[in-house]
Design a protein around this motif. Structure first.
Motif, PDB file in Angstrom:
ATOM      1  N   LEU A   1     -16.040   8.700  -5.013  1.00 31.58           N
ATOM      2  CA  LEU A   1     -14.721   9.209  -5.361  1.00 31.58           C
ATOM      3  C   LEU A   1     -13.301   8.950  -4.594  1.00 31.58           C
ATOM      4  CD1 LEU A   1     -12.125  11.510  -6.411  1.00 31.58           C
ATOM      5  CD2 LEU A   1     -13.680  13.030  -4.458  1.00 31.58           C
TER       6      LEU A   1
ATOM      7  N   GLU B   1      -1.093   1.496  -7.507  1.00 29.30           N
ATOM      8  CA  GLU B   1      -1.850   2.485  -8.023  1.00 29.30           C
ATOM      9  C   GLU B   1      -0.264   2.318  -8.964  1.00 29.30           C
ATOM     10  OE1 GLU B   1      -4.349   5.055  -6.736  1.00 29.30           O
ATOM     11  OE2 GLU B   1      -3.646   5.029  -4.606  1.00 29.30           O
TER      12      GLU B   1
ATOM     13  N   TRP C   1      -7.143  -9.478  -0.502  1.00 33.00           N
ATOM     14  CA  TRP C   1      -5.878 -10.581  -0.930  1.00 33.00           C
ATOM     15  C   TRP C   1      -5.670 -11.239   0.344  1.00 33.00           C
ATOM     16  CZ3 TRP C   1      -0.410  -8.545   0.917  1.00 33.00           C
ATOM     17  CH2 TRP C   1      -1.049  -7.857   1.747  1.00 33.00           C
TER      18      TRP C   1
ATOM     19  N   SER D   1       0.309   4.444  -0.232  1.00 31.62           N
ATOM     20  CA  SER D   1      -0.363   5.871  -0.198  1.00 31.62           C
ATOM     21  C   SER D   1      -0.109   6.111   1.320  1.00 31.62           C
ATOM     22  CB  SER D   1      -1.958   5.429  -0.167  1.00 31.62           C
ATOM     23  OG  SER D   1      -1.965   6.858  -0.468  1.00 31.62           O
TER      24      SER D   1
ATOM     25  N   GLY E   1      -5.509   0.556   2.966  1.00 31.63           N
ATOM     26  CA  GLY E   1      -6.402   1.070   2.703  1.00 31.63           C
ATOM     27  C   GLY E   1      -7.821   1.072   2.589  1.00 31.63           C
ATOM     28  N   ALA E   2      -9.115   1.950   2.152  1.00 37.04           N
ATOM     29  CA  ALA E   2     -10.094   0.995   1.506  1.00 37.04           C
ATOM     30  C   ALA E   2     -10.692   1.810   0.730  1.00 37.04           C
ATOM     31  CB  ALA E   2     -10.940   1.802   2.626  1.00 37.04           C
TER      32      ALA E   2
ATOM     33  N   GLY F   1       1.320  -0.900   0.242  1.00 35.80           N
ATOM     34  CA  GLY F   1      -0.068   0.173   0.305  1.00 35.80           C
ATOM     35  C   GLY F   1       1.164   1.575   0.300  1.00 35.80           C
TER      36      GLY F   1
ATOM     37  N   ILE G   1     -17.475  13.235   2.431  1.00 35.81           N
ATOM     38  CA  ILE G   1     -16.920  13.889   0.865  1.00 35.81           C
ATOM     39  C   ILE G   1     -18.345  13.390   0.658  1.00 35.81           C
ATOM     40  CG2 ILE G   1     -15.642  12.419  -0.803  1.00 35.81           C
ATOM     41  CD1 ILE G   1     -13.722  11.472   1.127  1.00 35.81           C
TER      42      ILE G   1
ATOM     43  N   SER H   1     -10.961  16.347  -3.208  1.00 39.51           N
ATOM     44  CA  SER H   1     -12.553  16.419  -3.266  1.00 39.51           C
ATOM     45  C   SER H   1     -13.150  18.246  -2.814  1.00 39.51           C
ATOM     46  CB  SER H   1     -12.944  16.344  -2.284  1.00 39.51           C
ATOM     47  OG  SER H   1     -12.522  15.622  -0.770  1.00 39.51           O
ATOM     48  N   LYS H   2     -11.578  18.593  -2.773  1.00 38.18           N
ATOM     49  CA  LYS H   2     -11.232  19.936  -2.187  1.00 38.18           C
ATOM     50  C   LYS H   2     -10.801  20.890  -3.705  1.00 38.18           C
ATOM     51  CE  LYS H   2     -10.684  18.685   2.614  1.00 38.18           C
ATOM     52  NZ  LYS H   2     -10.779  17.094   2.101  1.00 38.18           N
TER      53      LYS H   2
ATOM     54  N   GLY I   1       1.146   3.842   4.367  1.00 40.55           N
ATOM     55  CA  GLY I   1       2.796   3.244   3.880  1.00 40.55           C
ATOM     56  C   GLY I   1       3.878   3.979   3.647  1.00 40.55           C
TER      57      GLY I   1
ATOM     58  N   ARG J   1       0.327  -5.071  -7.011  1.00 41.14           N
ATOM     59  CA  ARG J   1      -1.050  -5.826  -6.859  1.00 41.14           C
ATOM     60  C   ARG J   1      -0.245  -6.509  -6.144  1.00 41.14           C
ATOM     61  NH1 ARG J   1      -6.612  -5.122  -6.317  1.00 41.14           N
ATOM     62  NH2 ARG J   1      -6.648  -3.833  -7.614  1.00 41.14           N
TER      63      ARG J   1
ATOM     64  N   ASP K   1      -6.547   2.909   7.168  1.00 42.40           N
ATOM     65  CA  ASP K   1      -7.684   2.230   6.819  1.00 42.40           C
ATOM     66  C   ASP K   1      -8.081   1.598   6.526  1.00 42.40           C
ATOM     67  OD1 ASP K   1      -8.315   5.231   6.133  1.00 42.40           O
ATOM     68  OD2 ASP K   1      -9.071   5.232   4.490  1.00 42.40           O
TER      69      ASP K   1
ATOM     70  N   HIS L   1      -9.556   8.743   8.742  1.00 41.02           N
ATOM     71  CA  HIS L   1      -8.982  10.169   9.056  1.00 41.02           C
ATOM     72  C   HIS L   1      -7.462   9.801   8.022  1.00 41.02           C
ATOM     73  CE1 HIS L   1     -12.628  10.722  10.489  1.00 41.02           C
ATOM     74  NE2 HIS L   1     -11.814   9.975  12.223  1.00 41.02           N
TER      75      HIS L   1
END
Ligand SMILES: Cc1cc2nc3c(=O)[nH]c(=O)nc-3n(C[C@H](O)[C@H](O)[C@H](O)COP(=O)(O)OP(=O)(O)OC[C@H]3O[C@@H](n4cnc5c(N)ncnc54)[C@H](O)[C@@H]3O)c2cc1C
Ligand code: SF4
Lengths: 63, 401
Positions: free
Chosen positions: B126, B36, B245, B11, B108-109, B9, B154, B47-48, B14, B80, B274, B291
């Motif tokens: 999103l 990714e 997984w 992100s 994550g999620a 992960g 969100i 989202s901002k 990680g 992955r 997450d 969060h």
């Protein structure tokens, strides 16, 4: 050590104030004030933590 | 001392884990594996600032490129993890098995979706950069209306950003007030008014029956019988942890990767962010926190845990905290409130939409919520961390005002 805040990025989340109130203060006007931009070396761990946990990455710790 | 750490992960949790290991002096191999293709980026702006067009993708980087290079990682993007066996200490990446010494799970999620909408164009969730690009393009394409399903944080941010584009917005929320389950109905109704005053057609207490359209979305049918015509739908109804997984891995999967108080999920395996669920000793209950700040903190904690013996290990006991930006308001919540907690306004006024409220239960302070009151939220967050009683919190509020 010098603390530099990019005020264009800062969104006054104040998490830095909670980590190091001796250095960062978000006042009632919702703006961040750096109270001491050259903290003592023994505050480095707190400064690193503030830089890492600032959601905007607005804090730089320079040598 | 470990020779290597594998982090799955790439992100927030990680990457912060990897940075922590290096900062603490670990000089072994760190493999950071993420599915990714992008270098690790930050999600909140999606989202901002990114959705509104103020920022482009180059501003989303979680760390500047030179800092990532400086970490000297075995960085494997677009890869992955497909399986894990904790007994044999092997992980499977893209179908190929490899051993690990220490493993940190930070996958994550992903967004929950509405069943039956997969083949319909114009219906989005999103979570990642590609979602953000697609929704932004759709908003720029002058849709006649956007329907936002779910008035959580969100959804609320997407609604606020869409208003900024001048697009008519309908927001549908199953609860009687937005965020009612977290904030209670009084504060929830202040949040509701914020949206309504910005022109959002807010429908609370109704569910979505059906999203209609053959190729692309045409309308949304609600549980009260209303039909809203639209060509763009954004669904924000929560997330599910990415644990598929890990089936048959030997780990316990129950709404996340189940860990102990110290974030250890199995010998030599920790989890953070997450995806992690652990008993937070501060609350005496299992939690999974979605969060930003938690991913940073838990990423660091889980990384250090991999380097510690069970005697050295410390429990992870944060007070959860997050922020959200909606229109020109910044909302923040620290702690854990329940809708039936006692609520007290301690600063500002609902009318000005500049206020802080505290929540209490059983004689304890449980949470603080603020709208454009970051200083006060942080002060009460400090009290929450020190385990303050309700009366101490009220005394503190009195001294401040
Ligand atoms: C649009 C948006 C706005 C947000 N705004 C806020 C906010 O204002 N305030 C706030 O506090 N929080 C906010 N959040 C929440 C915050 O971004 C998350 O809590 C945070 O991203 C969690 O980080 P993480 O590293 O645990 O998980 P993630 O960020 O989900 O990262 C997990 C990574 O693992 C990858 N992965 C999954 N499975 C595999 C696999 N099998 N193999 C390899 N890689 C895998 C995923 O693709 C992803 O890249 C927001 C989230 C979103 C989506
Ligand atoms: S944490 Fe960052 S964004 Fe928040 S007040 Fe401090 S510098 Fe500003």
């Amino acid at each position: 050590m010098r603390i530099v805040v990019d005020y264009d990025l800062c969104e006054s989340n104040a998490i830095c104030m909670q980590i190091a109130p001796d250095v960062f203060e978000v006042r009632d006007d919702d703006f961040l004030y750096v109270l001491n931009d050259a903290p003592d070396e023994d505050r480095r761990a707190a400064m690193d933590e503030a830089a890492q946990r600032c959601p905007k990455q607005a804090i730089k710790v320079e040598d | 001392m470990r020779s290597s750490v594998t982090i799955v992960g790439a992100s927030l949790a990680g990457l912060r884990a990897a940075e922590t290991l290096r900062r603490d002096g670990f000089d072994g191999t760190i493999s950071l594996i993420g599915d990714e293709p992008h270098v690790p980026y930050d999600r909140p702006p999606l989202s901002k600032q990114f959705l509104s067009g103020d920022w482009e993708a180059d501003r989303l980087a979680l760390s500047p490129p030179e800092r990532i290079t400086g970490l000297d990682l075995d960085l494997r993007l677009g890869q992955r993890a497909t399986g894990l066996d904790v007994c044999s200490h092997t992980i499977e990446v893209e179908g190929t098995a490899e051993g690990y010494d220490g493993l940190l799970i930070a996958t994550g999620a992903r967004c929950r979706t509405i069943r039956g909408t997969e083949g319909i164009d114009g219906v989005y969730t999103l979570r990642n950069l590609d979602d953000g690009l697609a929704i932004r393009a759709a908003l720029r394409d002058s849709p006649r209306r956007v329907v936002v399903v779910g008035a959580g944080f969100i959804g609320a941010e997407v609604a606020a950003t869409a208003v900024g584009y001048g697009v008519p917005v309908t927001m549908v929320e199953a609860l009687p007030a937005p965020l009612g389950r977290v904030l209670g109905d009084t504060v929830g109704s202040v949040v509701a008014e914020l949206h309504v005053d910005h022109g959002v057609d807010l429908r609370c207490g109704v569910g979505v029956e059906e999203i209609c359209g053959t190729d692309s979305v045409e309308s949304v049918r609600l549980s009260d019988g209303a039909v809203v015509e639209t060509d763009l739908v954004v669904v924000g109804i929560g997330v599910v942890p990415n644990t598929e997984w890990l089936e048959d891995s030997g780990l316990t999967i129950d709404n996340g990767v189940l860990c102990d108080e110290t974030c250890l999920a199995a010998p030599d395996v920790t989890a953070a962010g997450d995806v992690a669920r652990w008993p937070n000793p501060r609350y005496g209950e299992l939690m999974r926190v979605e969060h930003w700040d938690n991913a940073v903190e838990q990423g660091a904690h889980a990384a250090r845990r991999l380097m510690q013996s069970s005697e050295e290990a410390r429990p992870f006991s944060p007070v959860p905290w997050f922020w959200s930006d909606q229109y020109d308001r910044k909302v923040q919540l620290a702690g854990r409130a329940r809708p039936d907690d006692e609520v007290r306004l301690v600063d500002g006024s609902f009318q000005e939409r500049r206020f802080a409220v505290i929540y209490g239960r059983g004689g304890r302070l449980t949470a603080v919520f603020g709208m454009n009151r970051p200083r006060q939220v942080m002060q009460f967050k400090g009290l929450l961390e020190s385990g303050a009683s309700w009366n101490e919190a009220l005394d503190f509020a009195e001294v401040q005002t």
